[in-house]
Design a protein around this motif. Structure first.
Motif, PDB file in Angstrom:
ATOM      1  N   THR A  79     -46.021  48.958  26.146  1.00  0.00           N
ATOM      2  CA  THR A  79     -46.853  49.503  25.072  1.00  0.00           C
ATOM      3  C   THR A  79     -46.344  48.904  23.770  1.00  0.00           C
ATOM      4  OG1 THR A  79     -45.406  51.329  24.502  1.00  0.00           O
ATOM      5  CG2 THR A  79     -46.997  51.722  26.267  1.00  0.00           C
ATOM      6  N   ASN A  80     -47.032  49.212  22.675  1.00  0.00           N
ATOM      7  CA  ASN A  80     -46.557  48.623  21.419  1.00  0.00           C
ATOM      8  C   ASN A  80     -45.242  49.240  20.960  1.00  0.00           C
ATOM      9  OD1 ASN A  80     -47.350  50.995  19.892  1.00  0.00           O
ATOM     10  ND2 ASN A  80     -49.446  50.268  20.157  1.00  0.00           N
ATOM     11  N   ASP A  81     -44.785  50.288  21.663  1.00  0.00           N
ATOM     12  CA  ASP A  81     -43.468  50.853  21.354  1.00  0.00           C
ATOM     13  C   ASP A  81     -42.344  50.102  22.068  1.00  0.00           C
ATOM     14  OD1 ASP A  81     -44.163  52.829  19.583  1.00  0.00           O
ATOM     15  OD2 ASP A  81     -44.733  54.208  21.186  1.00  0.00           O
ATOM     16  N   SER A  82     -42.708  49.238  23.020  1.00  0.00           N
ATOM     17  CA  SER A  82     -41.681  48.485  23.738  1.00  0.00           C
ATOM     18  C   SER A  82     -41.022  47.483  22.783  1.00  0.00           C
ATOM     19  CB  SER A  82     -42.300  47.734  24.912  1.00  0.00           C
ATOM     20  OG  SER A  82     -43.046  48.612  25.719  1.00  0.00           O
ATOM     21  N   THR A  83     -39.946  46.871  23.281  1.00  0.00           N
ATOM     22  CA  THR A  83     -39.206  45.958  22.408  1.00  0.00           C
ATOM     23  C   THR A  83     -39.779  44.549  22.475  1.00  0.00           C
ATOM     24  OG1 THR A  83     -37.716  45.353  24.183  1.00  0.00           O
ATOM     25  CG2 THR A  83     -37.084  47.233  22.818  1.00  0.00           C
ATOM     26  N   HIS A  84     -39.318  43.717  21.555  1.00  0.00           N
ATOM     27  CA  HIS A  84     -39.711  42.304  21.590  1.00  0.00           C
ATOM     28  C   HIS A  84     -39.211  41.649  22.876  1.00  0.00           C
ATOM     29  CE1 HIS A  84     -41.651  41.665  17.772  1.00  0.00           C
ATOM     30  NE2 HIS A  84     -40.697  42.300  17.142  1.00  0.00           N
ATOM     31  N   THR A 374     -46.409  35.297  23.254  1.00  0.00           N
ATOM     32  CA  THR A 374     -45.654  36.479  22.840  1.00  0.00           C
ATOM     33  C   THR A 374     -44.400  36.070  22.087  1.00  0.00           C
ATOM     34  OG1 THR A 374     -44.543  36.578  24.977  1.00  0.00           O
ATOM     35  CG2 THR A 374     -46.497  37.906  24.706  1.00  0.00           C
ATOM     36  N   LEU A 375     -43.431  35.506  22.826  1.00  0.00           N
ATOM     37  CA  LEU A 375     -42.160  35.159  22.193  1.00  0.00           C
ATOM     38  C   LEU A 375     -42.358  34.086  21.127  1.00  0.00           C
ATOM     39  CD1 LEU A 375     -39.049  35.261  22.106  1.00  0.00           C
ATOM     40  CD2 LEU A 375     -39.045  33.440  23.785  1.00  0.00           C
ATOM     41  N   GLY A 376     -43.068  33.016  21.490  1.00  0.00           N
ATOM     42  CA  GLY A 376     -43.196  31.888  20.573  1.00  0.00           C
ATOM     43  C   GLY A 376     -44.337  32.056  19.591  1.00  0.00           C
ATOM     44  N   GLY A 377     -45.101  33.119  19.712  1.00  0.00           N
ATOM     45  CA  GLY A 377     -46.229  33.307  18.814  1.00  0.00           C
ATOM     46  C   GLY A 377     -46.059  34.538  17.957  1.00  0.00           C
ATOM     47  N   ILE A 378     -46.418  35.679  18.530  1.00  0.00           N
ATOM     48  CA  ILE A 378     -46.441  36.886  17.709  1.00  0.00           C
ATOM     49  C   ILE A 378     -45.039  37.325  17.319  1.00  0.00           C
ATOM     50  CG2 ILE A 378     -47.290  39.227  17.587  1.00  0.00           C
ATOM     51  CD1 ILE A 378     -49.456  38.528  19.499  1.00  0.00           C
TER      52      ILE A 378
ATOM     53  N   ILE B 146     -61.494  44.413  20.945  1.00  0.00           N
ATOM     54  CA  ILE B 146     -61.406  44.138  19.518  1.00  0.00           C
ATOM     55  C   ILE B 146     -60.745  42.790  19.267  1.00  0.00           C
ATOM     56  CG2 ILE B 146     -60.477  44.967  17.328  1.00  0.00           C
ATOM     57  CD1 ILE B 146     -60.718  47.758  18.353  1.00  0.00           C
ATOM     58  N   CYS B 147     -61.408  41.950  18.496  1.00  0.00           N
ATOM     59  CA  CYS B 147     -60.860  40.637  18.148  1.00  0.00           C
ATOM     60  C   CYS B 147     -59.919  40.782  16.964  1.00  0.00           C
ATOM     61  CB  CYS B 147     -61.978  39.664  17.777  1.00  0.00           C
ATOM     62  SG  CYS B 147     -62.748  38.952  19.225  1.00  0.00           S
ATOM     63  N   ILE B 148     -58.814  40.074  17.066  1.00  0.00           N
ATOM     64  CA  ILE B 148     -57.796  40.248  16.056  1.00  0.00           C
ATOM     65  C   ILE B 148     -56.978  38.983  15.895  1.00  0.00           C
ATOM     66  CG2 ILE B 148     -56.276  41.230  17.811  1.00  0.00           C
ATOM     67  CD1 ILE B 148     -55.386  43.042  15.481  1.00  0.00           C
ATOM     68  N   GLN B 149     -56.686  38.638  14.648  1.00  0.00           N
ATOM     69  CA  GLN B 149     -55.892  37.421  14.408  1.00  0.00           C
ATOM     70  C   GLN B 149     -54.425  37.690  14.673  1.00  0.00           C
ATOM     71  OE1 GLN B 149     -56.346  34.718  11.115  1.00  0.00           O
ATOM     72  NE2 GLN B 149     -58.305  35.604  10.637  1.00  0.00           N
ATOM     73  N   THR B 150     -53.796  36.800  15.425  1.00  0.00           N
ATOM     74  CA  THR B 150     -52.379  37.027  15.719  1.00  0.00           C
ATOM     75  C   THR B 150     -51.525  36.579  14.536  1.00  0.00           C
ATOM     76  OG1 THR B 150     -52.012  34.886  16.699  1.00  0.00           O
ATOM     77  CG2 THR B 150     -52.729  36.610  18.172  1.00  0.00           C
ATOM     78  N   GLY B 151     -50.350  37.173  14.481  1.00  0.00           N
ATOM     79  CA  GLY B 151     -49.415  36.834  13.413  1.00  0.00           C
ATOM     80  C   GLY B 151     -49.756  37.507  12.100  1.00  0.00           C
ATOM     81  N   THR B 152     -50.546  38.570  12.174  1.00  0.00           N
ATOM     82  CA  THR B 152     -50.946  39.258  10.953  1.00  0.00           C
ATOM     83  C   THR B 152     -50.417  40.683  10.945  1.00  0.00           C
ATOM     84  OG1 THR B 152     -52.949  40.031  12.008  1.00  0.00           O
ATOM     85  CG2 THR B 152     -53.105  37.964  10.824  1.00  0.00           C
TER      86      THR B 152
END
Ligand code: GSH
Lengths: 420, 338
Positions: A79-84, A374-378, B146-152
């Protein structure tokens, strides 16, 4: 006799490092080595200084921080509460999934096309040539984008499957009531176990006990089958007659797993349109489909050429001998040509598998969140840890590649010519 | 001995080549060109025309800085950056400043080692949906794609908001606004979410803007502003005060048209200081007296730029709202020029 001692002993002079062939190669190697080391030292030093100038440090503690973003395709819970760190795992599993399925599909396509391209049927052989040339000669990225565009632009929206209340009809209907190709995903039936035996924590994630039992049933069936076959061979060697075993094999290989499935209440849940989207089934995203298909078709074209080369490498005498013994063409291929061709095929095949795995990082083009996403992007972007993320990513890809080539080398050793 | 001296030289030469310099002003002057990071294309904010000339609200900031520093608003190299590449581009020195709908947040300002020099647009995150979907509130988006830009910041806000509202959704990660538009238009997502200004701009670029609505919920604060690298205070001051000059000019009624006249005859000493007719504020930042006049001369004051690029008379049609002067009930408030 006495003059012999007068001959001057060749003493070592510095110029000999360059002009004496005994030393020259050593000199060159040392110089090159020093240059390479200096280059590496410069890179490291430059990095450290630049990091300092930016006031950044080098540490991996961000992997333990909350990720905060959502990932739509997750093979294990997240979930978005998980870690990187957890997001990294999700990305890694997504990479492995598409690479694994891609390798399988590419191999199947490659072997089929490679063999068919040698067919005596003019049309089939030409068609296969066209396929190989088209896919080999257009960049993979374009294929990924093209297939993705076809899915998103040509397939109907999930809304089109909605039954209109007035007319009682929908613009599009599902295939067999079980599959729906939409411009977002392909909805397919979801396999589930009616009898929930719980989940087992294996450290990183949970595995369904039902699933483990199924695997166990398959393994047991496999070993029992091996025993049955050995027994058949023993009888054959003793009496010269081989007892029929096909029904035993069928029972053991298929019967046991099926029995296990039935016992655990295995069934499919079918996708159903609810609200905005299909629910109940499995929604295989278009980004996955596009990436998987493109990787398989592209790599498949290369594998086809490798297979063709492998088959052509086997001398014609082999097939002629096989024909002379009365083997039909299909059996000649399966029993005589392919086993020998494999020796030629496996080594370049390894490179293709490695290529496919690394190429899967093009996933970002269609927003498939693999390791690069994930790792290399967000994660990289949200935490600003460029260096750490990229190094870690390189390390992981390297490890995956080494594991693949290690496994394939083991296989190669088992098929290669055994000299006695 | 000789070898190590050689290696030493090599190392030093390499370092000099590869270092991010701390003196951005000198670099820009030496180069004769300002490298400005903008978005890859967002109507009204930053978009190249058919001849490759960039224009827009964010672009105007870059041009104002170039005019202030180099005396020529055309001496700007616009570097298109995506949500994912922008901060790396800035940190690595590829661009001297960012003017790219970037939200000023705590961690970007501290951990990412950026310096936000101010806010040029007070924004918030919204949702856009097709009208025929029949949705009137973001709370009705249960189960939506939902479409969403990453890195934002957008993707983090979205995750938080759906969690607090106990709703499920499927995110579709996209790289640029253009890709988002295409996906949304093809129906690959039910809703598109980003800064409300970005939504207005995206909607304006559709063939059928009237068939899309922006939902009333604004789920976050997005103060968008230009950013520079942390650690070069002089450069940060220059960009900060160029932005402030544009804002102050509007407050004091200084426009590109009446600027010369006011510099000569304005009764207001603050206006005279701003325009370099009195004191030498510009010199304190390492520029000259006329820097602000040049900046305002490019496309006018903040209000003129707003009206020409994204204001109500443009297809994007954004009202001033929070971005009105503090004297008009908005949040724009330039510190004194003194
Ligand atoms: N303000 C947010 C979002 C910024 C953002 O990416 N905005 C979009 C739409 S408003 C954009 O500028 N896209 C242009 C592009 O893709 O280049 C942030 O700083 O993270």
């Amino acid at each position: 006799m006495a003059n012999v001692a007068d001959v001057p002993k060749p003493s070592f002079r510095l110029s000999m490092l360059l002009y004496d062939t005994r030393y020259r190669s050593l000199t060159i190697q040392i110089v090159v080595f020093l240059l390479v080391m200096a280059g590496a030292a410069w890179l490291v030093d430059n990095t450290i200084r630049n990091l300092q100038a930016l006031g950044k440090d080098f540490n991996f503690s961000f992997l333990g921080a909350r990720a905060g973003y959502d990932i739509s395709q997750r093979l294990v819970e997240y979930t978005n509460d998980s870690t990187h760190g957890r997001a990294l795992l999700i990305g890694l599993l997504n990479t492995l999934l598409v690479a694994f399925l891609g390798c399988i599909a590419a191999t199947v396509i490659g072997v089929l096309v490679g063999v068919l391209r040698l067919s005596k049927n003019w049309l089939i052989a030409r068609l296969m040539t066209v396929y190989v040339e088209i896919f080999r000669n257009i960049p993979l990225l374009l294929w990924i984008l093209l297939i993705y565009a076809v899915f998103t632009e040509a397939a109907p929206a999930p809304n089109a499957f909605r039954v209109n209340a007035e007319t009682g009809e929908a613009a599009t209907s599902m295939f067999l009531d079980a599959f729906a190709v939409t411009n977002r995903y392909t909805a397919i039936p979801n396999p589930v176990f009616g009898l929930d035996l719980g989940w087992l924590n294996i450290g990183l994630f949970y595995v369904s006990v039902d699933f483990l039992l199924l695997v166990a049933a398959i393994v047991v069936g496999f070993f029992l089958n091996r025993m049955a076959l050995r027994r058949a061979t023993r009888i054959q060697e003793a009496t010269g007659d081989r007892p029929t075993t096909w029904w035993q094999s069928l029972l053991l290989l298929v019967g046991i797993p099926v029995a296990a499935l039935i016992a655990m209440g295995f069934h499919f849940e079918f996708p159903e349109l609810k609200g905005f989207n299909f629910t109940g089934g499995l929604n295989v995203s278009n980004s996955f489909m596009a990436l998987w298909l493109a990787l398989s078709l592209y790599t498949g074209a290369f594998i086809a050429e490798i297979v063709r080369a492998g088959v052509l490498a086997i001398s014609k005498g082999q097939s002629e001998a096989a024909f002379a013994l009365g083997l039909r063409p299909a059996r000649t291929m399966n029993l005589v040509i392919l086993p020998q061709a494999l020796r030629v095929i496996i080594p370049p095949l390894i490179s293709q598998y490695l290529n496919l795995t690394k190429n899967s990082s093009l996933a970002i083009a269609v927003g498939y969140l693999d390791l690069r996403g994930t790792l290399g992007g967000i994660t990289l972007n949200q935490t600003g840890r460029e260096l750490e993320c990229v190094l870690l990513m390189m390390l992981i890809y390297l490890t995956i590649s080494l594991i693949i080539s290690g496994l394939m080398n083991v296989y190669n050793a088992s098929v290669k010519l055994k000299e006695r | 001995m000789k070898k190590s001296a050689f290696l030493g030289t090599l190392t030093v030469a390499g370092l000099a080549a590869g270092m991010v310099s701390a003196a951005t002003l000198d670099d820009v002057k030496a180069r004769g060109e300002l490298n400005c990071g903008v978005s890859t294309g967002l109507t009204g904010f930053s978009l190249p025309d058919a001849n490759g000339v960039w224009s827009g609200f964010d672009v105007a900031i870059c041009r104002a800085v170039a005019a202030a520093v180099l005396g020529d608003a055309t001496k700007v190299k616009f570097v298109p950056t995506t949500g994912q590449t922008r901060f790396t581009a800035l940190a690595s020195g590829e661009v001297d400043m960012l003017a790219r709908n970037s939200t000023w947040t705590f961690s970007r300002d501290t951990d990412l080692k950026l310096d936000f020099v101010g806010v040029n647009y007070y924004d918030g995150q919204g949702f856009m949906v097709r009208k025929d979907l029949g949705v009137t509130s973001a709370k009705e988006l249960e189960g939506a794609t939902i479409c969403i830009q990453t890195g934002t910041t957008t993707e983090l806000n979205l995750a938080d908001w759906f969690k607090t509202n106990n709703l499920n959704y499927t995110p579709v990660a996209i790289e640029t606004n253009a890709e988002g538009e295409q996906q949304y238009a093809a129906g690959a997502c039910d809703a598109y979410t980003t800064d409300a200004s970005g939504l207005a701009s995206t909607r304006a670029s559709f063939a059928d803007p009237e068939n899309h609505i922006i939902l009333p919920e604004i789920i976050s604060k997005e103060p968008l502003g230009p950013a520079v690298r942390h650690g070069d205070n002089q450069w940060a001051d220059i960009v900060r005060w160029t932005l402030n000059a544009l804002i102050a000019a509007e407050e004091y009624g200084v426009t590109s048209a009446n600027m010369e006249e006011l510099a000569a005859n304005s009764p207001n000493p603050e206006v005279k200081r701003l325009l370099g007719a009195e004191g030498d504020l510009g010199v304190m930042t390492g520029l000259d007296k006329d820097w602000a006049k040049r900046a305002i001369g490019v496309a006018g004051n903040y209000g003129e730029i707003f009206a020409a690029t994204i204001g109500e008379a443009t297809p994007i049609g954004l009202a001033r709202g929070l971005n009105a002067q503090w004297t008009q009930g908005g949040l724009l408030y330039a510190p004194p020029f003194r």
